[in-house]
Design a protein around this motif. Structure first.
Motif, PDB file in Angstrom:
ATOM      1  N   PHE A 180       0.981   6.594  -2.303  1.00  0.00           N
ATOM      2  CA  PHE A 180       1.073   5.234  -1.761  1.00  0.00           C
ATOM      3  C   PHE A 180       2.209   5.197  -0.758  1.00  0.00           C
ATOM      4  CE2 PHE A 180      -0.419   4.773  -6.133  1.00  0.00           C
ATOM      5  CZ  PHE A 180      -1.478   3.885  -6.020  1.00  0.00           C
ATOM      6  N   GLN A 181       2.075   4.395   0.277  1.00  0.00           N
ATOM      7  CA  GLN A 181       3.210   4.105   1.143  1.00  0.00           C
ATOM      8  C   GLN A 181       3.889   2.864   0.596  1.00  0.00           C
ATOM      9  OE1 GLN A 181       1.760   3.746   5.175  1.00  0.00           O
ATOM     10  NE2 GLN A 181       2.388   5.832   5.592  1.00  0.00           N
TER      11      GLN A 181
ATOM     12  N   SER B 281       5.734  -0.205   1.420  1.00  0.00           N
ATOM     13  CA  SER B 281       6.096  -1.019   2.581  1.00  0.00           C
ATOM     14  C   SER B 281       7.193  -2.014   2.234  1.00  0.00           C
ATOM     15  CB  SER B 281       4.876  -1.733   3.170  1.00  0.00           C
ATOM     16  OG  SER B 281       4.268  -2.565   2.215  1.00  0.00           O
TER      17      SER B 281
ATOM     18  N   GLN C 175       0.821   0.495  -0.142  1.00  0.00           N
ATOM     19  CA  GLN C 175      -0.365   0.636   0.696  1.00  0.00           C
ATOM     20  C   GLN C 175      -1.035   1.947   0.336  1.00  0.00           C
ATOM     21  OE1 GLN C 175       1.311   0.351   4.598  1.00  0.00           O
ATOM     22  NE2 GLN C 175       1.154  -1.872   4.625  1.00  0.00           N
ATOM     23  N   TYR C 176      -2.364   1.893   0.260  1.00  0.00           N
ATOM     24  CA  TYR C 176      -3.139   3.063  -0.129  1.00  0.00           C
ATOM     25  C   TYR C 176      -4.269   3.246   0.867  1.00  0.00           C
ATOM     26  CZ  TYR C 176      -6.168   6.098  -2.908  1.00  0.00           C
ATOM     27  OH  TYR C 176      -6.945   7.129  -3.330  1.00  0.00           O
ATOM     28  N   SER C 177      -4.437   4.452   1.343  1.00  0.00           N
ATOM     29  CA  SER C 177      -5.499   4.745   2.299  1.00  0.00           C
ATOM     30  C   SER C 177      -6.527   5.656   1.642  1.00  0.00           C
ATOM     31  CB  SER C 177      -4.936   5.421   3.546  1.00  0.00           C
ATOM     32  OG  SER C 177      -5.991   5.764   4.418  1.00  0.00           O
TER      33      SER C 177
ATOM     34  N   GLU D 128      -7.904   0.853   4.267  1.00  0.00           N
ATOM     35  CA  GLU D 128      -6.616   0.759   3.603  1.00  0.00           C
ATOM     36  C   GLU D 128      -6.595  -0.464   2.708  1.00  0.00           C
ATOM     37  OE1 GLU D 128      -3.153   1.007   6.014  1.00  0.00           O
ATOM     38  OE2 GLU D 128      -3.807   2.839   7.003  1.00  0.00           O
ATOM     39  N   SER D 129      -5.898  -0.326   1.601  1.00  0.00           N
ATOM     40  CA  SER D 129      -5.722  -1.475   0.725  1.00  0.00           C
ATOM     41  C   SER D 129      -4.243  -1.646   0.434  1.00  0.00           C
ATOM     42  CB  SER D 129      -6.516  -1.295  -0.573  1.00  0.00           C
ATOM     43  OG  SER D 129      -6.025  -0.198  -1.292  1.00  0.00           O
ATOM     44  N   GLU D 130      -3.898  -2.820  -0.015  1.00  0.00           N
ATOM     45  CA  GLU D 130      -2.504  -3.134  -0.298  1.00  0.00           C
ATOM     46  C   GLU D 130      -2.436  -3.755  -1.682  1.00  0.00           C
ATOM     47  OE1 GLU D 130       0.516  -4.801   2.701  1.00  0.00           O
ATOM     48  OE2 GLU D 130      -0.240  -6.566   1.635  1.00  0.00           O
ATOM     49  N   ARG D 131      -1.455  -3.324  -2.452  1.00  0.00           N
ATOM     50  CA  ARG D 131      -1.215  -3.900  -3.768  1.00  0.00           C
ATOM     51  C   ARG D 131       0.179  -4.486  -3.786  1.00  0.00           C
ATOM     52  NH1 ARG D 131      -3.418  -1.052  -8.872  1.00  0.00           N
ATOM     53  NH2 ARG D 131      -3.319  -3.215  -9.504  1.00  0.00           N
TER      54      ARG D 131
END
Length: 132
Positions: free
Chosen positions: A104-105, A107, A117-119, A124-127
């Protein structure tokens, strides 16, 4: 007339600059990030029964409906893409299958919020997580 010992003056200036720099050089990022991420995190739209618990030992426990669902080793690393030098990566490795990693990045990582953030390669999705 008083003479100036330039060598001593320059050495004093160098020592003073080193002291100043020492005050402004950040502590190793790992030392900052580990305490910042440890604790209980709940994803937006979820409640306490569905939580992630990051422990200082480098373990994260994922709960689903108050049942331990999965256990991962966690690590925070510099980004794999040098163009994103301001972001860090959170790597999760399944304890039962350490060769399987999820990246995960990060942010946002504050005392109250964690945004990952996950690609998937396609999108891409964001949690968004809030500290409990």
């Amino acid at each position: 007339m008083k003479t100036i010992d330039y060598k001593t003056v320059i050495q004093d200036l160098v020592d003073y600059c080193r002291e100043l720099l020492h005050e402004f050089v950040p502590v190793e990022e790992e030392d900052i990030q580990a305490p910042a991420i440890t604790g209980i995190w709940i994803a937006a739209g979820n409640s306490y029964p569905n939580r992630w618990i990051f422990k200082t030992e480098g373990i994260v426990e994922k709960y689903y409906n108050n049942e331990l669902y999965k256990i991962y080793y966690w690590d925070i690393r510099p980004p794999s893409d040098p163009s994103e030098s301001n972001l860090r990566e959170l790597i999760l490795a399944n304890v039962n299958n350490p060769g399987t990693e999820i990246g995960f990045q990060i942010s946002v990582l504050t005392g109250e919020q964690l945004v990952l953030q996950y690609s998937t390669g396609i999108d891409e999705s964001e949690r968004v997580f809030d500290r409990y």
